[in-house]
Write a protein that holds these residues in place. Sequence first.
Motif: not given
Length: 342
Positions: A37, A84, A87, A138
């Motif tokens: 991430p 995203g 996420n 998003c």
Amino acid sequence: MPHPLDKATADGHNVDGGLKAIGLTDQGETPSFGANPLDFLSTKLSSVWMLAPVPSADAVKDAIKKGYAIFGTIDTWLIWNMTGGVNGGLHVTDVTNASRTMLMNLKTLSCDEDTLKTLGIPAEILPRFNTEVIGEICKGWPIPSIKIAGCLGDQHIAMLGQACKKGEAKSTYDTGPFILLNTGEVPIKSGHGLLTTLSYKLGPQAQTNYALEGSIVIAGAAVQWLRDSLGIIKSASEIEDLAAMVETTGGVYFVPAFNGLFAPWWREDARGVCIGITRFTNKSHIARAVLESMCFQVKDVLDSLNNEKGEFLLRVDGGATANNLLMHIQVMTYPLLLTYES
């Protein structure tokens, strides 16, 4: 993203109520690594990892083993973030950009397993190769819930924008010209120094259109060289008037092989040459020789395309097409039906 939205609004378009979908285009040759991430890492790191066994590559390999690293072109990075990011962002690219990685089989439009095995690249770090509506933007972006409905590489979107059907070609005059000829639904292997690539595929059930491509590394960049290195002109737009002061180059020929020659010669050892200079040569002759060098290079590719497929319609675009003298010289060197889209 706010800048094109503001421009569209200023031009009178109802962005808030009328925008249904967006599309992306990018320079498909530019790769990126992502460490999920953490974020996407640099192109330099991805190149180092793939090409050389150096210590910095160990960090990438370790991230791959732990499932943190992913790979793609710039459009992959944009789509991942816009849908995203960490996420649940979508890890995809389209087939035209995927074709530029040399990791895709042009016939199956999927990863080439033999190539991945040879290079030691695990398939799971690659994006899904997409030919349909990708997803929605998003929350947190200026236009959430709008669909991302298109994604093509820069030269492929130029083919599509020029509506190049089978037997039609386009030449984009930019830093370096790129000439592509739509060859239809069957990939053709060139015998004249050209590359086989995709034109476009507009949906999962649509036929794939292929192309033959000739890439030229230096064209508009030679004009920049006149401006920045020699100081012969102060702006790129001045070259047309300067070159028009003489009817010929006076026997001066210029080969802008600053970084070698690409299609159809593929000589990385070639270097630039300016010959035919006499005591009567002036900067107008040199300026005209630079314009002619752009056209001669394009002609080399057009000759190769002609040898492959016969005569074809050529459309032109790119910033340099605003130079009428350049376009006139191009027609004189290769008298094809030529349409302007500057």
